[in-house]
Enzyme design. Structure first.
Site, short mmCIF file in Angstrom:
data_model
loop_
_atom_site.label_atom_id
_atom_site.label_comp_id
_atom_site.label_asym_id
_atom_site.label_seq_id
_atom_site.Cartn_x
_atom_site.Cartn_y
_atom_site.Cartn_z
N GLU A 220 4.12 1.36 0.84
CA GLU A 220 4.08 0.01 1.39
C GLU A 220 5.40 -0.43 1.99
O GLU A 220 5.44 -1.08 3.03
CB GLU A 220 3.67 -0.98 0.29
CG GLU A 220 3.71 -2.45 0.69
CD GLU A 220 2.66 -2.80 1.72
OE1 GLU A 220 2.92 -3.68 2.56
OE2 GLU A 220 1.57 -2.19 1.70
N GLU A 221 6.51 -0.09 1.35
CA GLU A 221 7.80 -0.65 1.73
C GLU A 221 8.80 0.35 2.28
O GLU A 221 9.64 0.00 3.12
CB GLU A 221 8.45 -1.37 0.54
CG GLU A 221 7.54 -2.36 -0.18
CD GLU A 221 7.13 -3.55 0.68
OE1 GLU A 221 7.53 -3.60 1.86
OE2 GLU A 221 6.41 -4.42 0.17
N SER A 620 1.83 -13.97 6.39
CA SER A 620 2.58 -13.18 5.43
C SER A 620 3.96 -13.82 5.23
O SER A 620 4.03 -14.95 4.75
CB SER A 620 2.67 -11.73 5.90
OG SER A 620 3.10 -10.88 4.85
N ASP A 695 -6.62 -9.75 -1.66
CA ASP A 695 -5.32 -9.26 -1.18
C ASP A 695 -4.60 -8.53 -2.32
O ASP A 695 -4.34 -9.10 -3.37
CB ASP A 695 -4.49 -10.46 -0.71
CG ASP A 695 -3.30 -10.06 0.15
OD1 ASP A 695 -2.76 -8.96 -0.05
OD2 ASP A 695 -2.89 -10.86 1.01
N HIS A 727 -4.96 -8.09 2.66
CA HIS A 727 -3.86 -8.70 3.41
C HIS A 727 -4.06 -8.58 4.92
O HIS A 727 -3.71 -9.49 5.68
CB HIS A 727 -2.53 -8.04 3.00
CG HIS A 727 -1.32 -8.83 3.38
ND1 HIS A 727 -1.10 -10.11 2.95
CD2 HIS A 727 -0.26 -8.52 4.17
CE1 HIS A 727 0.04 -10.56 3.43
NE2 HIS A 727 0.57 -9.63 4.18
#
Length: 756
Positions: A220-221, A620, A695, A727
């Site tokens: 994800e990051e 977001s 989400d 999301h």
């Protein structure tokens, strides 16, 4: 994360795959879609119809190993979310479909783990083929489809390789072509490419133990998409093993239209334990397994893994938990022993951004990206010494390729202006002498074949959707791949008459920093004042909003509704150097809010703007910004729309949040100041909150917490929640519905959409 490459995803046998931004900007933006020809002004129905207004946009372009074919993925004209594999003869230009996803696929439901991987890539609503991998002989292509694997040949023959209920993920062809490898049920498997019995290289993957996968924050990051990597000649495979037993369990209620499912999701919230990560090296049959020495501190991030070109060693990037130190480890694959080649350190009030710009050269030197002088630039490391290859008050945006024979490096940068991204080159023998290879006035993306002999360039500007072409190493166009000219027959052609140009300019922040803005206006009539749709994102670690590139049809549609459309890039965002970005250190919700409010002040000073009808919108981090802006400046905006907002940063994940905010246990004051809950009572302007009720990234709890705080403060607001949506909305009909709802909200709150 930086996302400079557009269009051509080269499969690499020498590096773990990585790439997407940390937080989604706006899942409700229309994707390439499809249909009915209408003239005049754009309508919401047309935005979501087929074919897509941007024109045909091939993706995942690759040159076959022999250079005879250009392969790519392309959406169907009559089914915008279904993707097939195509090929073009580079000599004749003839195109043909190689794999028909509808005919070959089974339509089976994807496994939960693959669904989550697609969610990380924000492609949850896509059907068909999303990736493929060439065998090195150029005759066979591995195609994952509907949870199973297929082998396709260039003559159109397709053979099924797997047929299991578990589903296969992270499938690749090994670099020498000996094997197909994949992860199934949390273990790594291999089988001969030409056919044969599959072999499980690991067997204890179950429960909280995973092999060959990227953990949540890596996917994800950190932009690392997989958890294993073949050595160049198939002699070894490096495999990640992670155990998430110590990661906290969040009971997430995925509220759907016909019921609620409760998921006990392992989610590493800020300040809580991450997974325990180990790295192993083994032979293709699973023998000779050794554990890589990653150091004595287990609380680290396995950021990147690369092989040297001859497979003699691994290069492992080990990032500290606080993201202020990164060690480059050289690992002996036979023993697992590691040594530190060099270390990068951030400043006291800063952090280290991960990057993908590493190349290992045959002479043992490395090309490496560093921000050590305050801007991202390229360096060469050789025999323990550094040579800076690029320098200046501009940002190197990504390494494209290296021609070792000619000693030439190709890269993307914003050297000429922060509003444009171009391809440049620099010679290893002449550091600092940088040459631009692309034409001004455009935003470019670029890729090269592994031999650095040809380029695939994609470009767009505010009046031309993306075009893609094959170029030589000087940047000269050889042939169009997708000219996508706005001529009769193009889906956007009927709307050219109402297309309004984008204007650009600058203002000064409170501290004197230059901020760039962009604006699209209707055809202005003397004496009339117009409402404003003020869109923002504002968060760190992502690309910028204000650029000279095609923005799609939505902004033009808003202008057709009578809005002035406005954006401004604030301090704390990317691509302007570390000093610009570091303003947000331990201070989310401060300078970025201040700069966006400066944008609002600028708008109110314009003679054609109605100062009482400015609406602000973000998704977001942008949704978070809407809440903070309404709290900071009551009365400035006539209305605010907050999509999937973070309301408490303690609820967001470790790698993203701690990078900027530190640990909530030791930086509690910074967290308290950054959250939106405490000042909810200050919101007096009309507010619409939108959130998906399933989400798994920005948990729905963020919105329910904010709702409760507003209710307890006696503040009215509106909300639209979407059962079953995550999301990034996978259902485009629901994405369209968000805009129906937004326009209804604005029509009521701004007093009519026609300009005064």
């Amino acid at each position: 994360m930086r996302t400079w490459m557009i269009g051509w995803a080269l499969a690499s046998a020498s590096t773990l795959a990585w790439g997407a931004p940390a937080m989604a900007r706006d899942p409700s933006v229309p994707v390439q879609t499809a249909a009915t020809e209408q003239g005049g002004e754009l309508t919401l129905d047309r935005l979501y119809a087929s074919p897509g207004l941007n024109g045909s946009q091939p993706s995942a372009l690759q040159l076959s190993p022999d250079g005879k074919l250009l392969t790519f993925l392309k959406a169907r004209e009559d089914e915008r979310d279904r993707i097939d594999l195509w090929a073009r003869d580079t000599t004749t230009g003839q195109e043909r479909m190689l794999v028909d996803s509808k005919k070959v696929g089974t339509g089976a439901e994807l496994s939960e783990v693959e669904k989550m991987q697609r969610e990380r890539l924000r492609i949850g609503g896509i059907k068909g083929i999303t990736r493929y991998d060439f065998a090195p002989d150029g005759n066979t292509i591995l195609v994952p489809l509907d949870g199973d694997l297929y082998s396709a040949t260039l003559d159109g023959d397709v053979r099924r390789l797997t047929d299991t209920p578990g589903g296969e993920i992270n499938a690749v062809v090994s670099p020498a072509g000996g094997f197909v490898s994949f992860v199934r049920d949390q273990n790594l498997y291999v089988q001969p490419l030409g056919g044969g019995v599959e072999r499980a290289l690991t067997t204890d993957g179950k429960g909280t133990v995973h092999w060959g996968e990227a953990e949540f924050v890596a996917d994800e990051e950190m932009g690392r998409r997989t958890g294993y990597l073949w050595a160049p000649q198939d002699q070894y495979v490096a495999v990640e093993r992670y155990d998430e037993a110590q990661v906290g369990v969040f009971s997430r209620a995925a509220i759907g239209a016909e019921g609620t499912k409760v998921y006990d999701q392992r989610y590493p919230a800020a300040g809580t334990p991450n997974v325990l990560v180990d790295l192993y090296v083994m032979r293709p049959d699973g023998s000779g397994r050794v554990k890589v020495d990653l150091g004595s501190n287990p609380d680290i991030y396995l950021a990147r893994v690369n092989w040297l070109p001859d497979g003699s060693a691994l290069l492992v990037q080990r990032q500290s938990r606080d993201q202020k130190t990164l060690d480059m480890l050289k690992v002996d694959p036979a023993t697992g022993k590691s040594t530190v080649l060099f270390t990068e350190k951030s400043g006291d009030r800063s952090w280290l951004n991960l990057n993908d710009s590493l190349r290992t050269l045959k002479d043992g030197s490395l090309i490496w990206e560093s921000e050590r002088d305050g801007f991202a630039h390229l360096y060469r490391w050789k025999d323990g010494k550094w040579t800076q290859l690029t320098k200046g008050d501009w940002v190197m945006l990504g390494l494209v390729g290296v021609d070792e024979a000619k000693g030439r490096v190709y890269f993307m940068a914003n050297k000429d202006t922060p509003l444009e991204q171009h391809l440049y080159t620099v010679d290893l023998a002449r550091p600092g002498a940088v040459t631009r290879l692309t034409e001004p006035g455009w935003w470019y993306g670029a890729s090269m074949d592994p031999g650095a002999s040809r380029l695939i360039l994609t470009r767009s500007n505010d009046s031309q959707p993306s075009q893609t072409y094959l170029a030589d190493t000087s940047g000269k166009r050889i042939s169009w791949i997708n000219e996508n000219a706005l001529a009769e027959g193009h889906p956007y052609y009927p709307y050219l008459a109402s297309h309004e140009p984008t204007k650009y300019g600058t203002i000064k922040a409170k501290d004197g920093t230059t901020l760039y803005w962009s604006m699209i206006t209707p055809k202005l009539e003397a004496g009339k004042k117009y409402p404003v749709f003020f869109e923002h994102y504002g968060g760190p670690g992502t690309g910028q909003n204000v650029t000279r590139r095609w923005a799609g049809g939505r902004a033009q549609w808003l202008v057709d509704q009578g809005f002035v459309y406005f954006q401004i890039d604030n301090r704390g965002s990317f691509n302007r150097g570390t000093e610009f970005e570091n303003e947000i250190y331990r201070a989310m919700g401060t300078v970025e809010v201040e700069d966006q409010l400066s944008g609002a002040e600028f708008l109110k000073s314009q003679s054609f703007v109605d100062p009482d009808r400015i609406a602000t919108y973000g998704w977001s981090y942008g949704g978070y910004m809407t809440l903070k802006m309404l709290e900071a400046a009551p009365g400035v905006f006539a209305a605010g729309i907050s999509g999937a907002p973070v309301s408490k940063w303690e609820l967001y994940d470790t790698h993203y949040t701690e990078r900027y905010m530190g640990n909530p246990k030791t930086d509690a004051a910074a967290y308290a100041a950054s959250n939106t809950i405490g000042d909810a009572g200050k919101i007096v302007d009309p507010l619409l909150i939108i959130h998906g009720m399933a989400d798994d990234n920005v948990f729905f709890e963020n919105t329910t917490s904010m709702m409760t705080a507003l209710q307890q403060a006696g503040r009215p607001f509106e909300a639209m929640v979407y059962p079953g949506q995550t999301h990034a909305f996978g259902d485009q009909l629901l994405a369209k519905h968000t805009w129906i709802n937004i326009m209804d909200f604005l029509d009521r709150r701004l007093g009519g959409m026609q300009p005064k």
